[in-house]
Design a protein around this motif. Structure first.
Motif, short mmCIF file in Angstrom:
data_model
loop_
_atom_site.label_atom_id
_atom_site.label_comp_id
_atom_site.label_asym_id
_atom_site.label_seq_id
_atom_site.Cartn_x
_atom_site.Cartn_y
_atom_site.Cartn_z
N TYR A 56 0.86 -1.18 0.00
CA TYR A 56 0.00 0.00 0.00
C TYR A 56 0.89 1.23 0.00
O TYR A 56 1.55 1.54 0.99
CB TYR A 56 -0.92 0.00 1.23
CG TYR A 56 -1.95 1.12 1.20
CD1 TYR A 56 -3.26 0.85 0.84
CD2 TYR A 56 -1.61 2.42 1.52
CE1 TYR A 56 -4.21 1.86 0.79
CE2 TYR A 56 -2.54 3.45 1.46
CZ TYR A 56 -3.84 3.16 1.10
OH TYR A 56 -4.77 4.16 1.06
N ARG A 98 1.46 5.36 -0.72
CA ARG A 98 0.65 6.59 -0.74
C ARG A 98 0.54 7.13 -2.16
O ARG A 98 1.46 7.02 -2.96
CB ARG A 98 1.21 7.64 0.21
CG ARG A 98 2.57 8.17 -0.14
CD ARG A 98 3.03 9.25 0.83
NE ARG A 98 2.19 10.43 0.76
CZ ARG A 98 2.40 11.54 1.45
NH1 ARG A 98 3.43 11.62 2.28
NH2 ARG A 98 1.60 12.57 1.33
N GLY A 99 -0.60 7.71 -2.45
CA GLY A 99 -0.91 8.14 -3.81
C GLY A 99 0.07 9.16 -4.37
O GLY A 99 0.32 9.22 -5.57
N GLU A 100 0.65 9.96 -3.48
CA GLU A 100 1.57 11.01 -3.94
C GLU A 100 2.89 10.43 -4.44
O GLU A 100 3.64 11.13 -5.10
CB GLU A 100 1.84 11.99 -2.79
CG GLU A 100 0.63 12.84 -2.40
CD GLU A 100 -0.25 12.17 -1.36
OE1 GLU A 100 -0.14 10.94 -1.15
OE2 GLU A 100 -1.08 12.88 -0.75
N PHE A 101 3.18 9.19 -4.13
CA PHE A 101 4.43 8.57 -4.59
C PHE A 101 4.22 7.91 -5.95
O PHE A 101 4.38 6.69 -6.11
CB PHE A 101 4.93 7.54 -3.58
CG PHE A 101 5.55 8.12 -2.32
CD1 PHE A 101 5.80 9.48 -2.20
CD2 PHE A 101 5.91 7.29 -1.27
CE1 PHE A 101 6.36 10.01 -1.03
CE2 PHE A 101 6.48 7.81 -0.10
CZ PHE A 101 6.71 9.17 0.02
N SER A 116 -9.00 0.88 3.53
CA SER A 116 -8.74 1.54 2.26
C SER A 116 -8.47 0.52 1.16
O SER A 116 -8.94 0.64 0.04
CB SER A 116 -7.55 2.49 2.43
OG SER A 116 -7.28 3.16 1.24
N LEU A 117 -7.72 -0.50 1.52
CA LEU A 117 -7.40 -1.56 0.57
C LEU A 117 -8.65 -2.36 0.17
O LEU A 117 -8.72 -2.94 -0.90
CB LEU A 117 -6.35 -2.48 1.21
CG LEU A 117 -5.59 -3.52 0.40
CD1 LEU A 117 -5.13 -3.00 -0.94
CD2 LEU A 117 -4.40 -4.01 1.21
N CYS A 125 -4.51 6.57 6.46
CA CYS A 125 -4.37 5.25 5.85
C CYS A 125 -3.04 4.59 6.17
O CYS A 125 -2.83 3.43 5.83
CB CYS A 125 -4.62 5.32 4.35
SG CYS A 125 -6.33 5.69 3.97
N HIS A 181 -0.78 -1.28 -4.50
CA HIS A 181 -2.06 -0.59 -4.35
C HIS A 181 -1.78 0.85 -3.97
O HIS A 181 -1.24 1.12 -2.90
CB HIS A 181 -2.92 -1.26 -3.27
CG HIS A 181 -4.29 -0.67 -3.14
ND1 HIS A 181 -5.39 -1.21 -3.76
CD2 HIS A 181 -4.74 0.43 -2.48
CE1 HIS A 181 -6.46 -0.47 -3.48
NE2 HIS A 181 -6.09 0.52 -2.71
N ARG A 182 -2.13 1.76 -4.86
CA ARG A 182 -1.87 3.18 -4.58
C ARG A 182 -3.01 3.82 -3.82
O ARG A 182 -4.17 3.68 -4.19
CB ARG A 182 -1.70 3.94 -5.90
CG ARG A 182 -0.26 4.00 -6.40
CD ARG A 182 -0.20 4.83 -7.68
NE ARG A 182 -0.23 6.26 -7.38
CZ ARG A 182 -0.46 7.19 -8.31
NH1 ARG A 182 -0.73 6.86 -9.55
NH2 ARG A 182 -0.44 8.47 -7.97
N GLY A 183 -2.68 4.55 -2.78
CA GLY A 183 -3.67 5.33 -2.05
C GLY A 183 -4.00 6.60 -2.81
O GLY A 183 -3.63 6.76 -3.97
N ALA A 184 -4.71 7.52 -2.13
CA ALA A 184 -5.12 8.73 -2.83
C ALA A 184 -5.08 9.95 -1.92
O ALA A 184 -5.88 10.87 -2.06
CB ALA A 184 -6.51 8.54 -3.43
N GLY A 185 -4.13 9.92 -0.96
CA GLY A 185 -3.98 11.10 -0.13
C GLY A 185 -4.80 11.06 1.13
O GLY A 185 -5.93 11.59 1.16
N ALA A 186 -4.29 10.42 2.16
CA ALA A 186 -4.94 10.40 3.47
C ALA A 186 -3.94 9.83 4.47
O ALA A 186 -3.62 8.65 4.43
CB ALA A 186 -6.21 9.54 3.46
#
Ligand SMILES: Cc1cc2nc3c(=O)[nH]c(=O)nc-3n(C[C@H](O)[C@H](O)[C@H](O)COP(=O)(O)O)c2cc1C
Ligand code: SF4
Lengths: 173, 440
Positions: free
Chosen positions: B121, B123-126, B179-180, B170, B162-167
């Motif tokens: 998992y 983070r989305g910013e990466f 989240s996953l 998480c 699995h990319r997150g989206a900023g939180a």
């Protein structure tokens, strides 16, 4: 009929068919990552694809994601509004996000933030009059060692100076 | 004596992220060795290594693995690459420079625990790091390191990104699982712990990227060798992320018990402009702040705990004597207020309340008694919530008020900030950032 049917599961049918096809094509390989009975796991990836293809997460796009993942538009909306990287409202052609958290702030981010707002003529989270850039501050980007840091259309730019930041926003078309 | 480097040894060498480069340096040898051993032998080595989690809580990794119930399948591994605690920026470099080391660590962890599916998992910013990891995974599949037969052995393993989206929330393990599963990241009530009821209701190990990246070395050199690099119940080296007003911010790999003052004053080249240290946050923004007099201390988990703070995620934030501590706390408090998920009343209501009060004091609008109010509020949040974000928000407030109280009072009596317009801004350009010993 505004709003009343926005959460309607079928709302996605109003989207252009060609782009819905692209959505499906891009989503398909990602769906394989999760157990067949857990497709909803792909909600974040699906919304990301949707936002890239359709500009922002309109109710129709959320309905599309929900439809493909076998869940409700309400669930898609819940996710879309929880995560800061998603836009449920129209945004500029580019999104520029400056970190102002402690590491970046200690390295001069506050001044850059104020100067960029002035330069672009926007408030935090605002979009320039020509729809070119949406600008906002964000929380820690995990780049404190090379602070200040900025995301430009989701790509990280580090060791920002005021001059560098100004050049970047000028070059975005 | 040269120091042992486990994680950063090859950072900055050409193409270190590729399979060819990793293999030429002996990579995947540990996996080969591990697959020839019974899984329990690997768990035993990890226990003997005294490896403690690098994600924040410092829980013993080998022990955590033994909490999986014996006979429930499937089991999952989720690798925590959310890296969102302010001051922390190391996991991204592991992924950038040594993605195969992480993959090998995941494979060994999965073999050791009879797991066939792992999720990273991130983070989305990466975005860039996610691409690098995907490319490394593709190489590993291609080479038969992953897939139906890991290195030809009758052991199937899939690893997914699995990319997150900023939180930020998480990164908390149970929020990560939510989240996953495709939901908003609301932390779950514990117990049950994820080891028992985790992803999709199944037993799940959650470990930080750095934690898992250490596993190949442990298997290759033995748990005892890893333990010997550390001290007491903490083995190995650790990635310290130093930011703020030092001459050379960056990621430094040092023994877990390295001296904090030495790290700042020697390794990082001291303070910009030859100024003095005023305060140091030793383990990410949630860990209690230390004053300049308190930094001659070992960074080991238990040592920092004894010093009244935490080793946390290894994020060392250094502030010089021009720093307004009220302003610093104000920014940190804003972060926790922004990132509260809103499930628990004390956290949802308390974090913005604290932020507003610090902000008010910062700008000279505080009233006598406000500092006590602030401390009291923090005390009412800590320990009263579903997840540790409540504590994370309370600890900086409590420690800043305790250690820099006079500065808060001065803002109130002088009705302004005594530091003027916060002349912060030693921009990076004038400094050398160092990543694992090389210039970033
Ligand atoms: C609010 C909050 C945020 C967290 N963020 C992270 C994170 O970004 N990365 C991480 O590895 N652990 C984070 N953790 C800790 C995880 O919950 C978990 O303890 C850790 O991933 C376990 O791995 P480890 O045992 O290898 O340290 C966070 C915890 C809390 C309470
Ligand atoms: S403590 Fe805060 S972040 Fe954690 S569950 Fe409660 S409201 Fe959410």
């Amino acid at each position: 009929m505004p709003n009343s049917d926005l959460r309607s599961p079928g709302a996605w049918r109003d989207l252009p068919a060609e782009r819905v096809q692209r959505f499906d094509a891009e989503l398909a390989p990602l769906l394989k990552r999760y157990p067949a009975d857990r497709k909803a796991s792909a909600m974040i990836p699906a919304l990301r694809i949707g936002e890239h293809l359709f500009g922002h997460l309109s109710p129709e796009v959320m309905a599309l994601a929900a439809d493909r993942l076998g869940t409700t538009p309400g669930r898609a909306e819940e996710v879309a509004t929880f995560y800061v990287m998603f836009f449920t409202k129209p945004k500029g052609r580019h999104v520029v996000e400056l970190c102002t958290n402690i590491g970046c702030s200690l390295s001069g981010a506050d001044r850059i933030f104020e100067a960029l707002k002035r330069k672009l003529g926007v408030e935090n989270g605002g979009t320039t009059a020509d729809d070119r850039i949406t600008f906002r501050e964000v929380e820690c980007l995990g780049a404190c060692g090379t602070a200040p840091a900025m995301l430009v259309d989701e790509e990280m730019v580090e060791r920002i100076t005021l001059e560098k930041a100004e050049r970047i926003v000028e070059e975005l078309k | 004596m040269s120091e042992t480097l486990i994680l950063t040894r090859r950072w900055g060498t050409k193409d270190s992220a590729t399979l060819a480069s990793y293999k030429s340096a002996g990579g995947y040898g540990a996996l080969e060795k591990g697959l020839a051993l019974p899984p329990s032998a690997i768990v035993d080595e990890v226990k003997a290594s005294n490896l403690r989690g690098r994600g924040g809580a410092g829980f013993a990794t080998g022990l955590k693995w033994t909490f999986l119930p014996k006979d429930v399948r499937p089991r999952y591994l989720t690798v925590n690459a959310d890296e969102s605690e302010p001051g922390t920026f190391k996991d991204r470099y592991i992924i950038e420079h040594e993605p195969h080391m992480l993959i090998e660590g995941i494979a060994l962890t999965c073999w050791a625990n009879d797991i066939h599916t792992a999720y990273v998992y991130i983070r989305g910013e990466f975005a860039r790091q996610a691409r690098i990891l995907e490319a490394a995974l593709a190489e590993a599949y291609q080479a038969g390191i992953l897939g139906p037969k890991v290195l030809g052995k009758d052991f199937a393993l899939d690893i997914h990104v699995h990319r997150g989206a900023g939180a930020y929330i998480c990164g908390e393990e149970s929020a990560l699982l939510e989240s996953l599963e495709g939901k908003k990241g609301y932390p779950r009530l514990k117990p049950p712990f994820p080891a028992v009821v985790g992803l999709y209701g199944k037993p799940t190990i959650i470990n930080n990227v750095e934690t898992i990246a250490n596993i190949p070395w442990i298997v290759e050199h033995g748990g005892a060798a890893f333990a010997a690099l550390g001290v007491g119940k903490s083995g190995g080296t650790r990635l310290f992320c130093v930011s703020g007003h030092v001459n050379q911010p960056g990621v430094y790999e040092k023994p877990v018990h390295y001296n904090l003052k030495k790290l700042i004053m020697e390794d990082c080249g001291g303070i910009v402009g030859g100024r003095k240290v005023k305060a140091v946050i030793p383990g990410g923004s949630s860990s209690p702040v230390l004053t300049a007099d308190e930094i001659d201390v070992s960074c080991e988990f238990d040592a920092l705990k004894a010093a009244g703070t935490m080793a946390g995620s290894g994020g060392v934030i250094v502030m010089d004597d021009s720093t307004c501590m009220v302003r610093a706390l104000s920014r940190i408090s804003k972060f926790y207020a922004e990132e509260s998920c809103g499930q628990c009343t004390p956290c949802r209501e308390g974090t913005p309340w604290m932020e507003a009060l610090v902000h008010k004091i910062e700008h000279g609008h505080g009233q006598p008694g406000d500092v006590d109010k602030l401390a009291q509020m923090a005390n009412n949040i800590g320990g009263q919530t579903i997840c540790a974000l409540g504590d994370a928000a309370a600890m900086p407030v409590q420690s800043f008020v305790k250690k820099f109280r006079a500065e808060f009072e001065r803002h109130i009596t002088e009705r302004r900030c005594p530091f003027g317009d916060h002349a912060w801004g030693k921009t990076q350009e004038s400094r050398d950032a160092v990543v694992g010993g090389m210039r970033a």
